[in-house]
Design a protein around this motif. Structure first.
Motif, mmCIF file in Angstrom:
data_model
loop_
_atom_site.group_PDB
_atom_site.id
_atom_site.type_symbol
_atom_site.label_atom_id
_atom_site.label_comp_id
_atom_site.label_asym_id
_atom_site.label_seq_id
_atom_site.Cartn_x
_atom_site.Cartn_y
_atom_site.Cartn_z
ATOM 1 N N LYS A 50 44.392 75.526 20.051
ATOM 2 C CA LYS A 50 44.175 76.688 19.314
ATOM 3 C C LYS A 50 42.785 77.396 19.779
ATOM 4 O O LYS A 50 42.867 78.730 19.909
ATOM 5 C CB LYS A 50 44.181 76.387 17.718
ATOM 6 C CG LYS A 50 45.519 75.590 17.334
ATOM 7 C CD LYS A 50 45.373 75.503 15.892
ATOM 8 C CE LYS A 50 44.289 74.591 15.323
ATOM 9 N NZ LYS A 50 44.314 72.956 15.759
ATOM 10 N N SER A 51 41.767 76.638 19.575
ATOM 11 C CA SER A 51 40.288 77.434 19.770
ATOM 12 C C SER A 51 40.254 77.867 21.536
ATOM 13 O O SER A 51 39.980 78.910 21.843
ATOM 14 C CB SER A 51 39.364 76.386 19.597
ATOM 15 O OG SER A 51 39.124 76.241 18.210
ATOM 16 N N MET A 52 40.970 77.047 22.247
ATOM 17 C CA MET A 52 40.796 77.360 23.682
ATOM 18 C C MET A 52 41.749 78.594 24.040
ATOM 19 O O MET A 52 41.329 79.555 24.602
ATOM 20 C CB MET A 52 41.476 76.206 24.474
ATOM 21 C CG MET A 52 40.510 75.879 25.622
ATOM 22 S SD MET A 52 38.789 76.143 25.374
ATOM 23 C CE MET A 52 38.186 74.667 24.872
ATOM 24 N N LEU A 100 34.234 82.824 15.012
ATOM 25 C CA LEU A 100 33.989 81.628 15.571
ATOM 26 C C LEU A 100 34.129 80.586 14.459
ATOM 27 O O LEU A 100 34.187 80.609 13.311
ATOM 28 C CB LEU A 100 32.826 81.433 16.100
ATOM 29 C CG LEU A 100 32.389 82.211 17.476
ATOM 30 C CD1 LEU A 100 30.855 81.839 18.087
ATOM 31 C CD2 LEU A 100 33.421 81.963 18.523
ATOM 32 N N GLN A 101 34.855 79.298 15.013
ATOM 33 C CA GLN A 101 35.182 78.264 13.993
ATOM 34 C C GLN A 101 33.872 77.854 13.349
ATOM 35 O O GLN A 101 34.013 77.630 12.299
ATOM 36 C CB GLN A 101 35.625 77.039 14.961
ATOM 37 C CG GLN A 101 36.158 76.065 14.087
ATOM 38 C CD GLN A 101 37.134 75.032 14.791
ATOM 39 O OE1 GLN A 101 37.468 75.179 16.061
ATOM 40 N NE2 GLN A 101 37.806 74.087 14.043
ATOM 41 N N ASP A 102 32.568 77.715 13.809
ATOM 42 C CA ASP A 102 31.610 77.435 13.481
ATOM 43 C C ASP A 102 30.543 78.523 12.884
ATOM 44 O O ASP A 102 30.222 79.440 13.940
ATOM 45 C CB ASP A 102 30.693 76.374 14.188
ATOM 46 C CG ASP A 102 29.455 75.967 13.730
ATOM 47 O OD1 ASP A 102 29.021 76.509 12.732
ATOM 48 O OD2 ASP A 102 28.787 75.520 14.533
ATOM 49 N N ALA A 183 40.198 85.032 13.791
ATOM 50 C CA ALA A 183 39.403 84.101 12.859
ATOM 51 C C ALA A 183 40.008 82.659 13.136
ATOM 52 O O ALA A 183 41.156 82.299 12.800
ATOM 53 C CB ALA A 183 39.842 84.626 11.380
ATOM 54 N N ASP A 184 39.248 81.768 13.784
ATOM 55 C CA ASP A 184 39.208 80.458 14.124
ATOM 56 C C ASP A 184 38.706 79.566 12.803
ATOM 57 O O ASP A 184 37.599 79.472 12.710
ATOM 58 C CB ASP A 184 38.660 80.229 15.322
ATOM 59 C CG ASP A 184 39.074 78.680 15.935
ATOM 60 O OD1 ASP A 184 39.927 78.108 15.016
ATOM 61 O OD2 ASP A 184 38.676 78.444 17.002
ATOM 62 N N GLU A 185 39.771 79.179 12.193
ATOM 63 C CA GLU A 185 39.564 78.194 11.079
ATOM 64 C C GLU A 185 38.337 78.789 10.127
ATOM 65 O O GLU A 185 37.378 78.086 9.801
ATOM 66 C CB GLU A 185 39.155 76.785 11.515
ATOM 67 C CG GLU A 185 40.110 76.324 12.585
ATOM 68 C CD GLU A 185 41.031 75.199 11.915
ATOM 69 O OE1 GLU A 185 40.989 75.078 10.798
ATOM 70 O OE2 GLU A 185 41.506 74.407 12.802
HETATM 71 MG MG MG Z 1 39.429 74.769 17.084
#
Ligand code: MG
Ligand code: ATP
Ligand code: ATP
Ligand code: SF4
Ligand code: MG
Lengths: 328, 335
Positions: A50-52, A100-102, A183-185
């Motif tokens: 997913k992130s990639m 980003l996720q973070d 929006a990643d997580e």
């Molecule tokens: Mg991810």
């Protein structure tokens, strides 16, 4: 609901990671369309790519391991994958923007919130004078419902709660009125009340601006709350996609069915939670045929030999399963 | 479930001094992380401690594990005050109580083989031959669904769910009476969460282990909890049997937590409530009922401490909407 006017069309996208251990086929032939004003959920287990996928859309995949090998990402008629890095940098944030996720990666601890937001505006609108920049920054903070926005400008990131930090990151991402927001997580690290507020906030922003949103999550609760359509990813590929109600009521892939069944429920008291035994395949040497076959209750001989391509099973609903008629 | 009492927590508080001023030595105030909390856990039972970030859940688990000392109050395990143990008592405690933490990526040392990680609490706390240790490790790996040959692998060779199984095997190897589980599945995929929850239930059934389970999500604990305690800003606002709290949530904060559970289906979406968002600072909590700044039912009387009213099945609720009736009250809650 959306007016079904396509904003972003992804076709045959393939992003592999070249490491000492071999080639990880993180995104392995992904196609989908995102429409104006809609929210598309991308759901899948950890490591499914997913992130990639998200990073590939904005061309921010990790260097030098990752390479985008094939496909196109067409935003309003322009294939982002063919643009020069310079033009891509201009579009990133203004036309297509990513959370980003973070969240710690998006905020710089040594600058004030006001500084960072002003910088985000300045990059896209260098002609604006300081007062106009400040006005836009405050406007962005109001859009994300930040209480007392003027007071927040002089705060440093560490002075804010987790929920407020996320609003700042959200304000930065929408400061240039992007067409597409990824929006990643965004809510995985939050507690339930903050998570719910954040998802409602995204919806409000969407109603006001018409931005199309790609929301990445591993939680079907997030999908039920916030998405119009869903794409389910497994081992680097989309195995099912369709309108959100259709996916909840008539899933046509055994993996989607199993994910839906393993959600904890407040209303029923079960003696055992249904779970998916085993784990996803390695993306270095994925099995031939359907990648879910080793964990699938319906798997037959054909499933391990031949990959099932996505096929339409209802309007706007596609699945990649040889035995979809037997699912449910 | 009304087995014998294993853990008794009585009026427990933990206040942290917060420093300020240019040199960072002036006392700026005290965070009342845990403030007058009482509960009990029966043998073979699970108590779930639920509440938003910062309400004091981890502080309670650290007090329970003797990683912090209480400001006031006491915790007894099988009748012994865990903060007043002699050397032999501490060794006894370490066998009886173990823990599993939230992050399966950070909690296992990367350079140790999985077999040694699992064996560690046993090696530290008991004198056993190498062969006996190996057998116990193999047993535990079987119990949590890992293969004995995997003992030679390193943590990075496992998925998140498998790592949580390793942490669990290590926590269970001394056959503890109590395992503290601080958000054991929040970092895991939904499908893997189900595997770990099922495993916890099997282990409890087989071994009669008690669990103190910490979570911010009411939905995810229903399946496993016997008792639920809901915390807000350092206090327990409602505590009841799982059936009672899921069928008849009483405290407005408990109901707010239920409202925040994401829908099971898109048709269950509800319009947003305009309830006040921000949790007040634990440095300076509101007087009276601490939830009153966010509570839709708050009235003037809420500025005074609410009564703690007994509930059927042994729990209690602290809210002015539930006035204490003669004979059913345990007295007013501490301010
Ligand atoms: Mg991810
Ligand atoms: N920097 C990297 N170098 C090499 N491989 C990577 C890198 N980042 C991710 N991968 C691999 O790429 C694959 C896809 O990872 P990705 O981060 O896209 O998964 P994800 O679906 O976002 O998972 P999660 O839900 O855990 O965030 C995984 O096999 C992962 O191990
Ligand atoms: N060592 C410490 N010094 C000062 N304050 C502390 C300390 N440890 C915790 N606190 C504060 O005590 C309060 C309770 O923290 P705790 O970690 O117990 O919350 P929690 O319920 O576990 O939250 P989360 O869900 O975010 O893990 C918080 O306000 C926290 O900032
Ligand atoms: S005591 Fe009052 S303020 Fe507190 S929750 Fe009950 S009604 Fe609300
Ligand atoms: Mg905690």
């Amino acid at each position: 609901m959306s007016t079904m006017e396509p904003v972003l069309t992804v076709d045959g996208l393939r992003t592999h990671l070249f490491t000492r251990w071999g080639t990880t086929r993180a995104v392995d032939g992904v196609s989908f369309t995102l429409h104006r004003g809609e929210t598309l959920g991308i759901v899948g287990e950890s490591g499914s790519g997913k992130s990639m996928l998200a990073l590939s859309l904005v061309r921010l995949t990790p260097e030098p391991a990752a390479r985008i090998l094939a496909g196109s990402v067409v935003l309003d008629g322009t294939d982002l994958l063919t643009l020069s890095e310079k033009r891509m940098r201009k579009l990133r944030g203004s036309a297509i923007s990513m959370i980003l996720q973070d969240p710690h990666q998006s905020l710089n601890p040594v600058f004030t919130v006001g500084n960072q937001l002003a910088e985000a505006v300045h990059v896209h609108r260098p002609e604006l004078a300081a007062a106009a920049v400040r006005e836009r920054v405050l406007d962005g903070l109001r859009k994300v419902r930040m209480p007392a926005p003027e007071r927040r400008l002089r705060d440093y990131p560490h002075e804010l709660s987790g929920g407020m930090k996320q609003r700042i990151v959200g304000a930065m991402a929408i400061s240039a009125d992007p067409r597409v927001l990824i929006a990643d997580e965004p809510t995985t690290a939050l507690d339930v009340t903050t998570q719910q507020r954040y998802l409602r906030l995204l919806r409000e922003i969407q109603r006001e601006t018409g931005v199309a949103i790609i929301l990445i999550t591993h939680d079907f609760g997030v999908v039920a709350e916030a998405c119009d359509r869903v794409a389910v990813m497994y081992a680097g590929r989309i195995v099912e996609q369709g309108p959100v109600r259709e996916i909840f009521d008539r899933p046509r892939h055994p993996y989607t069915r199993a994910l839906l069944d393993s959600r904890p429920r407040r209303d029923v008291r079960l003696d055992r939670l249904p779970s998916i035994e085993g784990s996803p395949p390695s993306l270095v040497d994925p099995p031939p045929g359907c990648r879910f076959a080793p964990r699938c209750r319906l798997a037959a001989e054909r499933c391990t030999a031949e990959y099932p391509e996505l096929t339409a099973v209802a309007p706007g609903h596609e699945t990649a399963c040889w035995r979809w008629e037997e699912v449910s | 479930m009304s087995g014998s009492t294993l853990v008794e927590v009585e009026d427990l508080s933990k206040h942290f001094r917060v420093t300020g001023g240019p040199l960072g030595v002036r006392t700026a105030g005290h965070v009342r992380a845990v403030d007058g909390v009482s509960f009990r856990i029966g043998a073979g039972e699970t108590l779930a401690l639920v509440g938003e970030s910062g309400c004091g859940k981890t502080t309670i688990s650290r007090l329970m594990l003797r990683l912090e000392t209480p400001t006031t109050g006491a915790i007894t395990l099988a009748g012994r005050d865990v903060h007043r143990l002699d050397r032999a008592g501490v060794r006894w405690f370490r066998r009886k109580v173990q823990a599993v933490f939230q992050d399966p990526w950070a909690s296992l040392s990367p350079r140790m083989r999985v077999g040694d990680i699992i064996a560690e609490p046993l090696v530290v706390n008991e004198r056993l031959s190498r062969t006996r240790v190996r057998l116990r490790v193999a047993d535990m790996m079987g119990l949590v669904g890992l293969q004995p040959w995997q003992a030679r692998l390193f943590p990075h060779e496992f998925s998140g769910g498998q790592r949580q199984r390793i942490a669990l095997a290590s926590a269970l190897i001394t056959e503890p009476d109590l395992v503290v589980l601080d958000e054991p599945v929040s970092a895991l995929d939904v499908s893997v969460q189900a595997q770990v929850m099922n495993l916890l239930k099997d282990i409890q059934r087989e071994r009669g282990t008690s669990f103190l389970l910490i979570s911010h999500d009411l939905a995810s604990v229903r399946y496993i909890a016997h008792q639920v305690a809901v915390m807000y800003l350092g206090e327990i606002v409602e505590q009841a049997t799982a059936d009672e709290i899921y069928e008849r949530p009483r405290h407005p904060y408990t109901r707010a937590l239920f409202d925040a559970i994401l829908p099971a289906h898109p048709d269950d979406r509800r319009p947003g409530s305009d309830a006040a968002d921000e949790v007040p600072s634990p440095l300076n909590p509101p007087s009276g009922c601490r939830f009153r700044t966010r509570c839709p039912h708050a009235t003037d009387v809420c500025g005074h401490a609410p009564p703690r009213t007994a509930l059927p099945g042994g729990g209690s609720v602290a809210c002015h909407l539930y006035p204490a009736t003669a004979g059913s009250t345990k007295g007013p809650v501490r301010q």
